[in-house]
Scaffold this motif. Structure first.
Motif, PDB file in Angstrom:
ATOM      1  N   TRP A 186       0.850  -1.255  -0.011  1.00  0.00           N
ATOM      2  CA  TRP A 186      -0.064  -0.031   0.076  1.00  0.00           C
ATOM      3  C   TRP A 186       0.846   1.123  -0.156  1.00  0.00           C
ATOM      4  CZ3 TRP A 186      -4.277  -1.342   4.025  1.00  0.00           C
ATOM      5  CH2 TRP A 186      -4.993  -2.385   3.556  1.00  0.00           C
ATOM      6  N   GLY A 187       0.073   2.438  -0.158  1.00  0.00           N
ATOM      7  CA  GLY A 187       0.906   3.578  -0.309  1.00  0.00           C
ATOM      8  C   GLY A 187       2.011   3.580  -1.404  1.00  0.00           C
ATOM      9  N   ASP A 188       3.253   3.889  -1.075  1.00  0.00           N
ATOM     10  CA  ASP A 188       4.194   4.163  -2.209  1.00  0.00           C
ATOM     11  C   ASP A 188       4.933   2.964  -2.378  1.00  0.00           C
ATOM     12  OD1 ASP A 188       5.921   3.707  -0.029  1.00  0.00           O
ATOM     13  OD2 ASP A 188       6.457   5.827   0.139  1.00  0.00           O
ATOM     14  N   ASP A 189       4.521   1.758  -1.950  1.00  0.00           N
ATOM     15  CA  ASP A 189       5.323   0.366  -2.408  1.00  0.00           C
ATOM     16  C   ASP A 189       6.658   0.189  -1.688  1.00  0.00           C
ATOM     17  OD1 ASP A 189       3.187  -0.676  -3.745  1.00  0.00           O
ATOM     18  OD2 ASP A 189       3.558   0.151  -5.363  1.00  0.00           O
ATOM     19  N   LEU A 190       6.886   1.136  -0.977  1.00  0.00           N
ATOM     20  CA  LEU A 190       8.321   1.196  -0.251  1.00  0.00           C
ATOM     21  C   LEU A 190       7.883   0.662   1.066  1.00  0.00           C
ATOM     22  CD1 LEU A 190       9.562   4.290  -1.414  1.00  0.00           C
ATOM     23  CD2 LEU A 190      10.142   2.329  -2.387  1.00  0.00           C
ATOM     24  N   VAL A 191       9.432  -0.292   1.504  1.00  0.00           N
ATOM     25  CA  VAL A 191       9.437  -0.165   2.780  1.00  0.00           C
ATOM     26  C   VAL A 191      10.539   0.551   3.426  1.00  0.00           C
ATOM     27  CG1 VAL A 191      10.499  -1.967   4.701  1.00  0.00           C
ATOM     28  CG2 VAL A 191       9.040  -2.839   2.800  1.00  0.00           C
ATOM     29  N   HIS A 192      10.100   1.550   4.214  1.00  0.00           N
ATOM     30  CA  HIS A 192      11.031   2.618   4.716  1.00  0.00           C
ATOM     31  C   HIS A 192      11.694   2.363   6.008  1.00  0.00           C
ATOM     32  CE1 HIS A 192       7.038   4.688   3.386  1.00  0.00           C
ATOM     33  NE2 HIS A 192       7.913   4.714   2.424  1.00  0.00           N
ATOM     34  N   ASP A 193      13.172   2.011   5.588  1.00  0.00           N
ATOM     35  CA  ASP A 193      13.858   1.464   6.653  1.00  0.00           C
ATOM     36  C   ASP A 193      14.519   2.434   7.513  1.00  0.00           C
ATOM     37  OD1 ASP A 193      15.601   2.720   4.735  1.00  0.00           O
ATOM     38  OD2 ASP A 193      16.825   1.211   4.257  1.00  0.00           O
ATOM     39  N   TYR A 194      14.033   3.682   7.609  1.00  0.00           N
ATOM     40  CA  TYR A 194      14.392   4.557   8.540  1.00  0.00           C
ATOM     41  C   TYR A 194      13.354   5.422   8.964  1.00  0.00           C
ATOM     42  CZ  TYR A 194      14.369   7.497   4.332  1.00  0.00           C
ATOM     43  OH  TYR A 194      14.047   8.273   3.191  1.00  0.00           O
ATOM     44  N   LEU A 195      13.529   6.115  10.130  1.00  0.00           N
ATOM     45  CA  LEU A 195      12.647   7.256  10.543  1.00  0.00           C
ATOM     46  C   LEU A 195      13.422   8.582  10.555  1.00  0.00           C
ATOM     47  CD1 LEU A 195      10.812   5.535  13.732  1.00  0.00           C
ATOM     48  CD2 LEU A 195       9.982   5.718  11.442  1.00  0.00           C
ATOM     49  N   LYS A 196      12.710   9.802  10.510  1.00  0.00           N
ATOM     50  CA  LYS A 196      13.377  11.153  10.337  1.00  0.00           C
ATOM     51  C   LYS A 196      13.025  11.533  11.856  1.00  0.00           C
ATOM     52  CE  LYS A 196      13.493  12.111   5.694  1.00  0.00           C
ATOM     53  NZ  LYS A 196      12.862  13.031   4.573  1.00  0.00           N
ATOM     54  N   ALA A 197      13.661  12.797  12.177  1.00  0.00           N
ATOM     55  CA  ALA A 197      13.506  13.294  13.389  1.00  0.00           C
ATOM     56  C   ALA A 197      14.157  14.654  13.372  1.00  0.00           C
ATOM     57  CB  ALA A 197      14.253  12.746  14.450  1.00  0.00           C
ATOM     58  N   TYR A 198      13.539  15.596  14.287  1.00  0.00           N
ATOM     59  CA  TYR A 198      14.025  16.756  14.255  1.00  0.00           C
ATOM     60  C   TYR A 198      14.548  16.780  15.856  1.00  0.00           C
ATOM     61  CZ  TYR A 198      14.496  21.853  15.507  1.00  0.00           C
ATOM     62  OH  TYR A 198      15.200  23.220  16.068  1.00  0.00           O
ATOM     63  N   GLU A 199      15.986  17.216  16.099  1.00  0.00           N
ATOM     64  CA  GLU A 199      16.655  17.104  17.460  1.00  0.00           C
ATOM     65  C   GLU A 199      16.754  18.375  18.207  1.00  0.00           C
ATOM     66  OE1 GLU A 199      19.723  14.161  17.493  1.00  0.00           O
ATOM     67  OE2 GLU A 199      18.681  12.556  17.370  1.00  0.00           O
ATOM     68  N   VAL A 200      16.618  18.220  19.335  1.00  0.00           N
ATOM     69  CA  VAL A 200      16.846  19.721  20.128  1.00  0.00           C
ATOM     70  C   VAL A 200      17.929  19.307  20.984  1.00  0.00           C
ATOM     71  CG1 VAL A 200      16.120  21.718  21.406  1.00  0.00           C
ATOM     72  CG2 VAL A 200      14.845  20.444  19.714  1.00  0.00           C
ATOM     73  N   ASN A 201      19.067  19.719  21.147  1.00  0.00           N
ATOM     74  CA  ASN A 201      20.281  19.419  22.188  1.00  0.00           C
ATOM     75  C   ASN A 201      20.484  18.012  22.099  1.00  0.00           C
ATOM     76  OD1 ASN A 201      20.480  22.372  22.720  1.00  0.00           O
ATOM     77  ND2 ASN A 201      18.861  22.165  24.109  1.00  0.00           N
ATOM     78  N   GLY A 202      20.475  17.348  21.030  1.00  0.00           N
ATOM     79  CA  GLY A 202      20.664  15.869  20.806  1.00  0.00           C
ATOM     80  C   GLY A 202      19.679  15.105  21.374  1.00  0.00           C
ATOM     81  N   ARG A 203      18.395  15.725  21.612  1.00  0.00           N
ATOM     82  CA  ARG A 203      17.348  14.843  21.843  1.00  0.00           C
ATOM     83  C   ARG A 203      16.218  14.963  21.080  1.00  0.00           C
ATOM     84  NH1 ARG A 203      12.290  16.105  24.141  1.00  0.00           N
ATOM     85  NH2 ARG A 203      11.430  14.319  25.592  1.00  0.00           N
ATOM     86  N   ILE A 204      15.632  13.963  20.621  1.00  0.00           N
ATOM     87  CA  ILE A 204      14.304  14.006  19.696  1.00  0.00           C
ATOM     88  C   ILE A 204      13.135  14.887  20.109  1.00  0.00           C
ATOM     89  CG2 ILE A 204      12.568  12.760  18.303  1.00  0.00           C
ATOM     90  CD1 ILE A 204      14.487  10.330  18.099  1.00  0.00           C
ATOM     91  N   GLY A 205      12.968  15.957  19.368  1.00  0.00           N
ATOM     92  CA  GLY A 205      11.919  16.748  19.453  1.00  0.00           C
ATOM     93  C   GLY A 205      10.635  16.414  18.751  1.00  0.00           C
TER      94      GLY A 205
END
Length: 206
Positions: A147-166
């Motif tokens: 379903w969707g784009d037919d891809l298995v997304h092998d990573y997540l994305k994040a915005y980090e603040v001072n080394g911690r995921i926000g």
């Protein structure tokens, strides 16, 4: 006695925010089952325009339509994240170039700059915050079913603040993957909400 954890869902004026309605109670059940964290049993919906969200360390934002923050929503989102809040954002379209993905990623650029969202490595602390996921983010049935784009997304994305995921951002559609009555978990060979426990524990302890 520690303050019970509240699962907060963010309501925003554009798009559709009230997706996967059984998912929060499912994750809360898992938090009780596997950890000693006290919980509030019902999710709490808070408008992104409201300063009430600053009382809580974790928020969830989802949808599969347009995301376009108004001025108050934008200001609160930036302030919440920059001041130590954690937002888990999940794309119900489970694709990279769908309307939710394009519009939310644009909001991240508007709020935090063009390189705000970055891939997080599969050895990130998120993947060992409670259970261990040696290969990074677990695959969802929606990806495997094409379903969707037919891809298995092998990573997540994040915005980090001072080394911690926000802001933790997923194209994998975990919300729909976990959108079932928690009593049905007994039919699964492996409880697929365990990664949700990692997300919540990371938000609460990092």
């Amino acid at each position: 006695m520690p303050t019970p954890f509240t699962f907060v869902r963010l309501q925003y004026r554009s798009g559709n925010w009230d997706t996967d309605q059984r998912m929060p109670s499912n994750l809360l059940h898992s938090l009780v089952e596997y950890t000693t964290v006290p919980v509030v049993e019902q999710e709490k919906v808070i408008s992104l325009e409201s300063t009430e969200l600053f009382r809580y360390p974790f928020c969830y934002l989802s949808g599969h339509k347009l995301v376009q923050f108004n001025a108050k929503e934008k200001a609160n989102f930036i302030k919440y994240v920059q001041n130590g809040g954690f937002v888990f954002v999940d794309d119900c379209n489970h694709d990279i170039d769908g309307l939710f993905a394009r519009s939310f990623e644009e909001q991240m650029r508007v709020c935090f700059g063009p390189k705000a969202l970055r891939k997080i490595p599969n050895n990130h602390a998120l993947y060992k915050a409670f259970f261990k996921f040696e290969e990074g983010p677990p695959t969802t049935s929606f990806e495997l079913n094409g379903w969707g784009d037919d891809l298995v997304h092998d990573y997540l994305k994040a915005y980090e603040v001072n080394g911690r995921i926000g802001v933790l951002y997923s194209n994998k559609d975990y919300g729909c993957e976990w959108d079932y009555d928690f009593r049905n978990k007994r039919w699964l060979a492996e409880d697929n909400t365990k990664f949700g426990v990692n997300i919540l524990m990371y938000a609460l302890t990092s």
